[in-house]
Design a protein around this motif. Sequence first.
Motif, PDB file in Angstrom:
ATOM      1  N   ALA A  66      -1.092   2.056 -11.979  1.00 27.73           N
ATOM      2  CA  ALA A  66      -0.205   0.966 -11.176  1.00 27.73           C
ATOM      3  C   ALA A  66       0.266   1.618  -9.741  1.00 27.73           C
ATOM      4  O   ALA A  66       0.446   1.080  -8.770  1.00 27.73           O
ATOM      5  CB  ALA A  66       1.007   0.751 -12.005  1.00 27.73           C
ATOM      6  N   ALA A  67       0.359   2.843  -9.845  1.00 26.32           N
ATOM      7  CA  ALA A  67       0.809   3.563  -8.816  1.00 26.32           C
ATOM      8  C   ALA A  67      -0.391   3.637  -7.694  1.00 26.32           C
ATOM      9  O   ALA A  67      -0.211   3.996  -6.338  1.00 26.32           O
ATOM     10  CB  ALA A  67       1.037   5.174  -8.927  1.00 26.32           C
ATOM     11  N   LEU A  68      -1.635   3.140  -7.971  1.00 26.74           N
ATOM     12  CA  LEU A  68      -2.392   3.102  -6.906  1.00 26.74           C
ATOM     13  C   LEU A  68      -2.663   1.834  -6.239  1.00 26.74           C
ATOM     14  O   LEU A  68      -3.632   1.812  -5.100  1.00 26.74           O
ATOM     15  CB  LEU A  68      -3.824   3.303  -7.702  1.00 26.74           C
ATOM     16  N   ALA A  69      -1.564   1.138  -6.375  1.00 25.61           N
ATOM     17  CA  ALA A  69      -1.563  -0.347  -5.820  1.00 25.61           C
ATOM     18  C   ALA A  69      -1.533  -0.232  -4.183  1.00 25.61           C
ATOM     19  O   ALA A  69      -2.384  -0.764  -3.413  1.00 25.61           O
ATOM     20  CB  ALA A  69      -0.655  -1.124  -6.470  1.00 25.61           C
ATOM     21  N   PHE A  70      -0.676   0.522  -3.717  1.00 27.56           N
ATOM     22  CA  PHE A  70      -0.524   0.711  -2.227  1.00 27.56           C
ATOM     23  C   PHE A  70      -1.588   1.422  -1.709  1.00 27.56           C
ATOM     24  O   PHE A  70      -2.089   1.215  -0.442  1.00 27.56           O
ATOM     25  CB  PHE A  70       0.766   1.379  -2.036  1.00 27.56           C
ATOM     26  N   GLY A  71      -2.135   2.600  -2.217  1.00 25.10           N
ATOM     27  CA  GLY A  71      -3.299   3.154  -1.725  1.00 25.10           C
ATOM     28  C   GLY A  71      -4.560   2.160  -1.570  1.00 25.10           C
ATOM     29  O   GLY A  71      -5.185   2.208  -0.587  1.00 25.10           O
ATOM     30  N   ALA A  72      -4.878   1.230  -2.701  1.00 28.82           N
ATOM     31  CA  ALA A  72      -5.815   0.498  -2.524  1.00 28.82           C
ATOM     32  C   ALA A  72      -5.727  -0.330  -1.377  1.00 28.82           C
ATOM     33  O   ALA A  72      -6.639  -1.025  -0.697  1.00 28.82           O
ATOM     34  CB  ALA A  72      -6.028  -0.309  -3.880  1.00 28.82           C
ATOM     35  N   LEU A  73      -4.355  -0.855  -1.208  1.00 34.25           N
ATOM     36  CA  LEU A  73      -4.179  -1.739   0.126  1.00 34.25           C
ATOM     37  C   LEU A  73      -4.377  -0.640   1.540  1.00 34.25           C
ATOM     38  O   LEU A  73      -4.703  -1.500   2.536  1.00 34.25           O
ATOM     39  CB  LEU A  73      -2.720  -2.290  -0.095  1.00 34.25           C
ATOM     40  N   SER A  74      -3.938   0.413   1.397  1.00 36.38           N
ATOM     41  CA  SER A  74      -4.088   1.321   2.748  1.00 36.38           C
ATOM     42  C   SER A  74      -5.230   1.592   3.211  1.00 36.38           C
ATOM     43  O   SER A  74      -5.342   1.755   4.146  1.00 36.38           O
ATOM     44  CB  SER A  74      -2.949   2.180   2.862  1.00 36.38           C
ATOM     45  N   ALA A  75      -6.025   2.132   2.235  1.00 36.78           N
ATOM     46  CA  ALA A  75      -7.349   2.825   2.573  1.00 36.78           C
ATOM     47  C   ALA A  75      -8.317   1.720   3.415  1.00 36.78           C
ATOM     48  O   ALA A  75      -8.754   2.231   4.296  1.00 36.78           O
ATOM     49  CB  ALA A  75      -7.878   3.396   1.253  1.00 36.78           C
ATOM     50  N   PRO A  76      -8.437   0.526   2.907  1.00 30.45           N
ATOM     51  CA  PRO A  76      -9.455  -0.251   3.928  1.00 30.45           C
ATOM     52  C   PRO A  76      -8.703  -0.595   4.991  1.00 30.45           C
ATOM     53  O   PRO A  76      -9.474  -0.561   5.974  1.00 30.45           O
ATOM     54  CB  PRO A  76      -9.517  -1.418   2.929  1.00 30.45           C
ATOM     55  N   MET A  77      -7.447  -0.665   5.133  1.00 29.13           N
ATOM     56  CA  MET A  77      -6.524  -1.031   6.435  1.00 29.13           C
ATOM     57  C   MET A  77      -6.809   0.348   7.234  1.00 29.13           C
ATOM     58  O   MET A  77      -7.035  -0.134   8.415  1.00 29.13           O
ATOM     59  CB  MET A  77      -5.151  -1.112   5.902  1.00 29.13           C
ATOM     60  N   ALA A  78      -6.693   1.499   6.845  1.00 32.47           N
ATOM     61  CA  ALA A  78      -6.979   2.577   7.679  1.00 32.47           C
ATOM     62  C   ALA A  78      -8.586   2.521   8.370  1.00 32.47           C
ATOM     63  O   ALA A  78      -8.540   2.859   9.462  1.00 32.47           O
ATOM     64  CB  ALA A  78      -6.962   3.921   6.970  1.00 32.47           C
ATOM     65  N   PHE A  79      -9.379   2.258   7.501  1.00 30.40           N
ATOM     66  CA  PHE A  79     -10.842   2.028   8.011  1.00 30.40           C
ATOM     67  C   PHE A  79     -11.033   0.934   8.896  1.00 30.40           C
ATOM     68  O   PHE A  79     -11.595   1.201   9.978  1.00 30.40           O
ATOM     69  CB  PHE A  79     -11.713   1.917   6.630  1.00 30.40           C
TER      70      PHE A  79
END
Length: 374
Positions: free
Chosen positions: A237-250
Motif C-alpha cells: 500500500a505504501a508504494l501507491a505514491f511511488g508508482a504515481l510519481s516515478a513515471p511522472m518524473a520520467f
Amino acid sequence: MSQAARSFYSCLFFFICAGMVYGQFTARIPAIKLHSGINDAELGLVLLVFGTGSIAGFLGAPLLLTRVPSRFMLMASSLALLLELTGIALAPGFFSLCSVAALFGLATALFDVCMNVQAMLLERVAHRSRMAAMHACYSIGGFLGSMSGSAFAYAGIGIFANFLSISLLLTPLVFLSGRGLLPDVSARETKKTRQKVPFFILFCGLMALGAFIAEGSSAEWGGLLLKEAKGADAGTAALAFGALSAPMAFARLTEDRLRERFGDFRLLLAGGLLAFAGLGLVLLSPLPWLCLGGFALMGLGLSPIMPIVISRAGAHGALPPASASALVSLLGYGGLLVVPPSLGWLAQHFGLETAMLVPLAVCAALVCGSFRFR
C-alpha cells in the motif's frame, strides 16, 4: 565548481527533499491513521487542516519574502518541515494531529514557494530553462520517499522511527546545500495597473486544478484504498505514491522534446486518457499489484498537464508571464488542498472506492478540456 553548478545541485537537493517528505507522509498515511486511532472522516479533516495551513503559507509567503531572503527562508522552512514530520508520529489523537498538520502544511507551503523562487534565480544565472528538471527531481524525491516508506512498513518499523531517521538523514544536507543557494534579485519598481484576466488563462488554471485534484486524491488516499479495499499489505500500500510519481518524473525529464514532436493538444489528450484509464484500472481491479500499474499510468498521464498550462498561460501575452503563472498555480493548489481532504467524508459515508469516482470524473473533464488547446 562554478557558482551556477553549486546553485544547481543545491536547488536540486531541496526539490528532492520536498518530494521525499511528501512521499514519506503519503506512504505512511495508513499507519498514521492506525497510530492516532482516527476514522476516514477524521483523516479527511486532518488533511483539510493541512490544506488550510498550506493556504496560509501561500498567502503569507510573498509578504515574508519582502523581509527575509528566500535562501534563509528555504532553509528554515526545510528544518521546520522535517521537525513537523517527526511531530506527526508523536501526535496521540485527532486534535493533536490536527495541530501538527496545520504547522506541517504551513511549512510545506513556505518551502514550496521558496524552492521555486530559487529555481527562477537559477535560470537567470544559468541562462537556460531549469524548472522542468527541478520538478522532475521533486517527483523523483516523491518516488524515493514512497519506496523508503514502503521499506519501513515492510520491516514493521513504526512511523516515529521512520520519520525520525529520515529527518536526521536530511537535516545535515539542508545546511550543506543551503550554502549554495542564490541571493534574491531586487524587484524593479513598476506602476500598478488593473488588468482583465482572459478566459483562456482562467481555463489553464482550471486544467491545473483538475490535475492537482486527481494527483492529490491518488497520493493521499491511494495507499489507504489499496490496504482497505484491495487487501494489500502495508508495504504494498505504501508504494501507491511511488508508482504515481516515478513515471511522472520520467515524463517531465522528456517533456520539452515530447511537446515539440506531438504538440500540446495531443500530449494533453493522451495524458487525460491515460490518467482516466489508469484510475479506472485501480478502481476495477481486485489485484493490488495491478492497481499499482494503474497508478503508474495515471502518473504518466498527469505529468505534462501542469507544465503545459503554465507555459501556455505565461505565453498568452495579456498578463505578465509571472502573474499568469502565479494565477494558474494558485487555482491548481486550491484543488490539491481542498478537494482530496473532502473525500474523507464521502469515504466515511459511501466507501472509499465510491469517493474515488470524484477524481475519475475529473480525469474525464481533463480529456474534454484538452480540446481547448488545439
